[in-house]
Design an enzyme around this catalytic site. Structure first.
Site, PDB file in Angstrom:
ATOM      1  N   THR A 135      -0.460  27.258  54.117  1.00 49.07           N
ATOM      2  CA  THR A 135      -0.937  26.031  54.769  1.00 49.07           C
ATOM      3  C   THR A 135      -1.869  26.332  55.943  1.00 49.07           C
ATOM      4  O   THR A 135      -1.737  27.385  56.587  1.00 49.07           O
ATOM      5  CB  THR A 135       0.282  25.233  55.294  1.00 49.07           C
ATOM      6  OG1 THR A 135      -0.168  24.204  56.170  1.00 49.07           O
ATOM      7  CG2 THR A 135       1.249  26.110  56.089  1.00 49.07           C
ATOM      8  N   ASP A 136      -2.746  25.390  56.253  1.00 50.48           N
ATOM      9  CA  ASP A 136      -3.619  25.555  57.428  1.00 50.48           C
ATOM     10  C   ASP A 136      -2.831  25.454  58.727  1.00 50.48           C
ATOM     11  O   ASP A 136      -3.334  25.817  59.786  1.00 50.48           O
ATOM     12  CB  ASP A 136      -4.768  24.526  57.404  1.00 50.48           C
ATOM     13  CG  ASP A 136      -4.303  23.078  57.415  1.00 50.48           C
ATOM     14  OD1 ASP A 136      -3.083  22.825  57.423  1.00 50.48           O
ATOM     15  OD2 ASP A 136      -5.171  22.183  57.428  1.00 50.48           O
ATOM     16  N   GLU A 137      -1.575  24.961  58.650  1.00 47.88           N
ATOM     17  CA  GLU A 137      -0.801  24.796  59.897  1.00 47.88           C
ATOM     18  C   GLU A 137      -0.487  26.126  60.567  1.00 47.88           C
ATOM     19  O   GLU A 137      -0.128  26.160  61.735  1.00 47.88           O
ATOM     20  CB  GLU A 137       0.504  24.036  59.625  1.00 47.88           C
ATOM     21  CG  GLU A 137       0.247  22.631  59.175  1.00 47.88           C
ATOM     22  CD  GLU A 137       1.401  21.682  59.439  1.00 47.88           C
ATOM     23  OE1 GLU A 137       2.328  22.035  60.183  1.00 47.88           O
ATOM     24  OE2 GLU A 137       1.346  20.576  58.887  1.00 47.88           O
ATOM     25  N   TYR A 160       8.379  24.751  61.091  1.00 48.13           N
ATOM     26  CA  TYR A 160       7.825  24.827  59.733  1.00 48.13           C
ATOM     27  C   TYR A 160       6.641  25.792  59.695  1.00 48.13           C
ATOM     28  O   TYR A 160       6.603  26.733  58.894  1.00 48.13           O
ATOM     29  CB  TYR A 160       7.380  23.438  59.246  1.00 48.13           C
ATOM     30  CG  TYR A 160       6.415  23.493  58.074  1.00 48.13           C
ATOM     31  CD1 TYR A 160       6.848  23.914  56.814  1.00 48.13           C
ATOM     32  CD2 TYR A 160       5.061  23.157  58.223  1.00 48.13           C
ATOM     33  CE1 TYR A 160       5.965  23.995  55.730  1.00 48.13           C
ATOM     34  CE2 TYR A 160       4.175  23.233  57.159  1.00 48.13           C
ATOM     35  CZ  TYR A 160       4.634  23.650  55.918  1.00 48.13           C
ATOM     36  OH  TYR A 160       3.759  23.734  54.860  1.00 48.13           O
ATOM     37  N   LYS A 164       6.135  29.444  57.808  1.00 44.07           N
ATOM     38  CA  LYS A 164       5.087  29.735  56.818  1.00 44.07           C
ATOM     39  C   LYS A 164       4.232  30.919  57.298  1.00 44.07           C
ATOM     40  O   LYS A 164       3.860  31.783  56.512  1.00 44.07           O
ATOM     41  CB  LYS A 164       4.195  28.507  56.589  1.00 44.07           C
ATOM     42  CG  LYS A 164       4.859  27.337  55.887  1.00 44.07           C
ATOM     43  CD  LYS A 164       5.285  27.624  54.453  1.00 44.07           C
ATOM     44  CE  LYS A 164       4.136  27.754  53.481  1.00 44.07           C
ATOM     45  NZ  LYS A 164       4.597  27.848  52.073  1.00 44.07           N
TER      46      LYS A 164
HETATM   47  P1  NAD Z   1       7.805  19.677  48.571  1.00 46.46           P
HETATM   48  O1  NAD Z   1       8.736  19.642  49.737  1.00 46.46           O
HETATM   49  O2  NAD Z   1       7.366  18.415  47.944  1.00 46.46           O
HETATM   50  O3  NAD Z   1       8.456  20.564  47.405  1.00 46.46           O
HETATM   51  C1  NAD Z   1       9.085  21.798  47.667  1.00 46.46           C
HETATM   52  C2  NAD Z   1       9.847  22.200  46.407  1.00 46.46           C
HETATM   53  O4  NAD Z   1      10.478  23.466  46.675  1.00 46.46           O
HETATM   54  C3  NAD Z   1      10.963  21.226  46.018  1.00 46.46           C
HETATM   55  O5  NAD Z   1      10.918  20.966  44.636  1.00 46.46           O
HETATM   56  C4  NAD Z   1      12.246  21.967  46.396  1.00 46.46           C
HETATM   57  O6  NAD Z   1      13.361  21.628  45.582  1.00 46.46           O
HETATM   58  C5  NAD Z   1      11.824  23.407  46.201  1.00 46.46           C
HETATM   59  N1  NAD Z   1      12.657  24.322  47.015  1.00 46.46           N
HETATM   60  C6  NAD Z   1      12.964  24.182  48.339  1.00 46.46           C
HETATM   61  N2  NAD Z   1      13.797  25.170  48.716  1.00 46.46           N
HETATM   62  C7  NAD Z   1      13.996  25.957  47.632  1.00 46.46           C
HETATM   63  C8  NAD Z   1      14.749  27.139  47.393  1.00 46.46           C
HETATM   64  N3  NAD Z   1      15.477  27.715  48.382  1.00 46.46           N
HETATM   65  N4  NAD Z   1      14.734  27.696  46.163  1.00 46.46           N
HETATM   66  C9  NAD Z   1      14.003  27.110  45.159  1.00 46.46           C
HETATM   67  N5  NAD Z   1      13.295  25.982  45.314  1.00 46.46           N
HETATM   68  C10 NAD Z   1      13.285  25.408  46.542  1.00 46.46           C
HETATM   69  O7  NAD Z   1       6.564  20.557  49.051  1.00 46.46           O
HETATM   70  P2  NAD Z   1       5.031  20.442  48.653  1.00 46.46           P
HETATM   71  O8  NAD Z   1       4.380  19.465  49.530  1.00 46.46           O
HETATM   72  O9  NAD Z   1       4.937  20.311  47.184  1.00 46.46           O
HETATM   73  O10 NAD Z   1       4.525  21.893  49.107  1.00 46.46           O
HETATM   74  C11 NAD Z   1       4.559  22.990  48.207  1.00 46.46           C
HETATM   75  C12 NAD Z   1       4.022  24.222  48.920  1.00 46.46           C
HETATM   76  O11 NAD Z   1       2.694  23.976  49.370  1.00 46.46           O
HETATM   77  C13 NAD Z   1       4.811  24.602  50.173  1.00 46.46           C
HETATM   78  O12 NAD Z   1       4.883  26.001  50.227  1.00 46.46           O
HETATM   79  C14 NAD Z   1       3.982  24.058  51.331  1.00 46.46           C
HETATM   80  O13 NAD Z   1       4.168  24.840  52.480  1.00 46.46           O
HETATM   81  C15 NAD Z   1       2.587  24.240  50.771  1.00 46.46           C
HETATM   82  N6  NAD Z   1       1.579  23.288  51.276  1.00 46.46           N
HETATM   83  C16 NAD Z   1       1.804  21.942  51.259  1.00 46.46           C
HETATM   84  C17 NAD Z   1       0.806  21.070  51.681  1.00 46.46           C
HETATM   85  C18 NAD Z   1       1.001  19.568  51.669  1.00 46.46           C
HETATM   86  O14 NAD Z   1       0.158  18.841  52.192  1.00 46.46           O
HETATM   87  N7  NAD Z   1       2.061  19.048  51.070  1.00 46.46           N
HETATM   88  C19 NAD Z   1      -0.424  21.578  52.134  1.00 46.46           C
HETATM   89  C20 NAD Z   1      -0.611  22.968  52.149  1.00 46.46           C
HETATM   90  C21 NAD Z   1       0.381  23.816  51.711  1.00 46.46           C
HETATM   91  O1  DAU Z   2      -1.835  20.705  56.830  1.00 48.97           O
HETATM   92  C1  DAU Z   2      -0.990  21.029  55.761  1.00 48.97           C
HETATM   93  C2  DAU Z   2       0.387  20.463  56.011  1.00 48.97           C
HETATM   94  O2  DAU Z   2       0.259  19.047  55.865  1.00 48.97           O
HETATM   95  C3  DAU Z   2       1.425  21.017  55.057  1.00 48.97           C
HETATM   96  O3  DAU Z   2       1.595  22.379  55.294  1.00 48.97           O
HETATM   97  C4  DAU Z   2       2.762  20.283  55.234  1.00 48.97           C
HETATM   98  O4  DAU Z   2       3.693  20.732  54.254  1.00 48.97           O
HETATM   99  C5  DAU Z   2       2.533  18.798  55.060  1.00 48.97           C
HETATM  100  O5  DAU Z   2       3.729  18.093  55.295  1.00 48.97           O
HETATM  101  C6  DAU Z   2       1.447  18.314  56.004  1.00 48.97           C
HETATM  102  O6  DAU Z   2       1.895  18.377  57.389  1.00 48.97           O
HETATM  103  P1  DAU Z   2       1.616  17.195  58.438  1.00 48.97           P
HETATM  104  O7  DAU Z   2       2.625  17.258  59.511  1.00 48.97           O
HETATM  105  O8  DAU Z   2       0.185  17.167  58.824  1.00 48.97           O
HETATM  106  O9  DAU Z   2       1.879  15.917  57.437  1.00 48.97           O
HETATM  107  P2  DAU Z   2       2.625  14.518  57.671  1.00 48.97           P
HETATM  108  O10 DAU Z   2       2.298  13.689  56.465  1.00 48.97           O
HETATM  109  O11 DAU Z   2       4.046  14.687  58.046  1.00 48.97           O
HETATM  110  O12 DAU Z   2       1.850  13.920  58.922  1.00 48.97           O
HETATM  111  C7  DAU Z   2       0.444  13.693  58.895  1.00 48.97           C
HETATM  112  C8  DAU Z   2       0.037  13.150  60.249  1.00 48.97           C
HETATM  113  O13 DAU Z   2       0.585  11.833  60.400  1.00 48.97           O
HETATM  114  C9  DAU Z   2       0.554  13.957  61.414  1.00 48.97           C
HETATM  115  O14 DAU Z   2      -0.416  13.966  62.449  1.00 48.97           O
HETATM  116  C10 DAU Z   2       1.787  13.191  61.887  1.00 48.97           C
HETATM  117  C11 DAU Z   2       1.445  11.746  61.542  1.00 48.97           C
HETATM  118  N1  DAU Z   2       2.582  10.873  61.184  1.00 48.97           N
HETATM  119  C12 DAU Z   2       3.430  11.299  60.212  1.00 48.97           C
HETATM  120  C13 DAU Z   2       4.500  10.516  59.831  1.00 48.97           C
HETATM  121  C14 DAU Z   2       5.474  10.987  58.783  1.00 48.97           C
HETATM  122  C15 DAU Z   2       2.733   9.645  61.794  1.00 48.97           C
HETATM  123  O15 DAU Z   2       1.933   9.246  62.652  1.00 48.97           O
HETATM  124  N2  DAU Z   2       3.795   8.864  61.414  1.00 48.97           N
HETATM  125  C16 DAU Z   2       4.697   9.256  60.479  1.00 48.97           C
HETATM  126  O16 DAU Z   2       5.674   8.502  60.214  1.00 48.97           O
END
Ligand code: NAD
Ligand code: DAU
Length: 357
Positions: A135-137, A160, A164
């Site tokens: 992730t970019d985070e 988190y 990562k």
């Molecule tokens: P998500 O939370 O929707 O899904 C995570 C999945 O991992 C779930 O199906 C969960 O059951 C499984 N999991 C969790 N713990 C586990 C364990 N101990 N063993 C096996 N499986 C397990 O997450 P997502 O949004 O689909 O993200 C997937 C990946 O992409 C993550 O590594 C996250 O850091 C990365 N990522 C997410 C975003 C985003 O915007 N969602 C952006 C950049 C990177």
């Molecule tokens: O940038 C990549 C990341 O993006 C991934 O690595 C993470 O897994 C993914 O969850 C996401 O992280 P963020 O914290 O940016 O996503 P989230 O959707 O939780 O929040 C997006 C923005 O919105 C953030 O600035 C917080 C804000 N927010 C979020 C929620 C849930 C609100 O203002 N209100 C809310 O209720």
């Protein structure tokens, strides 16, 4: 990647948001590969996400925990995966603030276990790929200007992102020390179907539909760079097929939005789709206490993956957001399936104590 047939591809976390979109795209597209989906089925997972492919002969699902090394060893012995695409993680920043332990276990120990299994079971002469989805985070927060490149230093803010970042360091260390064939992608915020409604976009859609408050943290001025989930999946394939071993690639949408602007836009598109006035949704917007350590701005420089691998996002934000909103409106069964007691407990834990500003 050899491009050969009958490759076994182990996908971890394939029942979550990005993993299930990846499998729904990849399983029919690549019938010559066998996809093994290993997922613990945490609250974020949903087997309904995989209905379209559950009977495909090149797909199987195994429930299991990457924190359990003995279990992982059995998977490696049985399936001998040649490619691993590692999505499994605890992924929600707010949950990492209320309960960081699971993030340390899954994101750090779980990744370490997979790396150890690769080190033990992979023959050095073979062509393999361990693709780490990051992730970019990990880069921390930007000010009003600038972009994250692959050379930006790590500076994570939340448990988190620190977990990562830690897993990224382990993955790089296994490349440098043991020559494990790793690749890393660091992506910006994804949106699209099957996203668990703890994240901004689906939470706002579902709350608005139910006339519940739309909780915007702080003043809503934080900025994220949004990418449609399938474009992220295509980028992962480009890196697996053409990316250099040992290297990292940033993936972003070149699509920066202030949170408040995105929430207003959701209200407008939703109103059009439901044929009502958007003021009915906009009046639900509620500014609440900010997230501790809230990163101000993320913005990705995707030059490397675009220049070296030819990746381009296909979806515009207008088309992608509308598709996403329609998906949540049309998939009531899926929406009902996540509205469990556990989900209500999370909403209570995260939002009840946030003072309204
Ligand atoms: P998500 O939370 O929707 O899904 C995570 C999945 O991992 C779930 O199906 C969960 O059951 C499984 N999991 C969790 N713990 C586990 C364990 N101990 N063993 C096996 N499986 C397990 O997450 P997502 O949004 O689909 O993200 C997937 C990946 O992409 C993550 O590594 C996250 O850091 C990365 N990522 C997410 C975003 C985003 O915007 N969602 C952006 C950049 C990177
Ligand atoms: O940038 C990549 C990341 O993006 C991934 O690595 C993470 O897994 C993914 O969850 C996401 O992280 P963020 O914290 O940016 O996503 P989230 O959707 O939780 O929040 C997006 C923005 O919105 C953030 O600035 C917080 C804000 N927010 C979020 C929620 C849930 C609100 O203002 N209100 C809310 O209720």
């Amino acid at each position: 990647m050899t491009g050969g047939v009958n490759l076994n591809i182990l996908v971890t976390g394939g029942a979550g948001f990005i993993g299930s979109n990846f499998l729904n795209y990849s399983v029919p597209k690549y019938p010559q590969f066998n996809f093994i989906n290993l997922d613990k089925l945490t609250y974020a997972a949903n087997l309904l996400n995989l209905k379209k492919i559950e009977h495909n002969s090149n797909y199987c699902f195994i429930q299991g925990d990457i924190v359990n090394y003995e279990f992982l060893s059995r998977i490696f012995e049985k399936y001998k995966p040649e490619i691993i695409i590692h999505f499994a993680a605890e992924s929600h920043v707010d949950r990492s603030i209320t309960g960081p332990a699971e993030f340390i276990n899954t994101n750090i120990i779980g990744t370490f276990n997979i790396l150890e299994a690769c080190r033990k079971y992979w023959d050095k002469s073979d062509e393999k790929v361990f693709h780490h989805v990051s992730t970019d985070e990990v880069y921390g927060s930007l000010g009003d200007t600038g972009f994250f490149t692959e050379d930006t230093g790590y500076n994570p803010s939340s448990p988190y992102s620190a977990s990562k970042a830690s897993s990224d360091h382990l993955v790089r260390a296994y490349y440098r020390t043991y020559k494990l064939p790793v690749k890393i992608t660091s992506c910006s915020n994804n949106y699209g179907p099957y996203q668990f409604p703890e994240k901004l976009i689906p939470l706002m859609i579902l709350n608005a539909v139910e006339s519940k408050p739309l909780p915007v943290y702080g003043k809503g001025e934080n900025i994220r760079d949004w990418l449609y989930v399938e474009d992220h999946c295509l980028a992962i394939w480009d890196v697996i097929k053409k990316g250099k071993t040992g290297e990292a690639y940033n993936i972003g949408g070149n699509n920066e939005w202030k949170n408040i602007d995105i929430v207003n836009k959701i209200c407008e598109v939703l109103a059009e789709e439901m044929d009502v006035d958007s003021s009915a949704f906009k009046k639900l917007i509620t500014f609440v206490k900010d997230r501790p350590g809230h990163d101000y701005r993320y913005a990705i420089d995707s030059t490397k993956i675009m220049r070296d691998l030819g990746w381009r996002p296909k979806e515009t934000f207008d088309t992608g957001l509308r598709k996403t909103i329609k998906w949540y409106l049309q998939n009531r069964k899926w929406v009902e399936s996540i509205k469990t007691g556990r989900y209500q407990e999370w909403l209570k834990a995260n939002y009840d104590k946030r003072i309204i500003l």
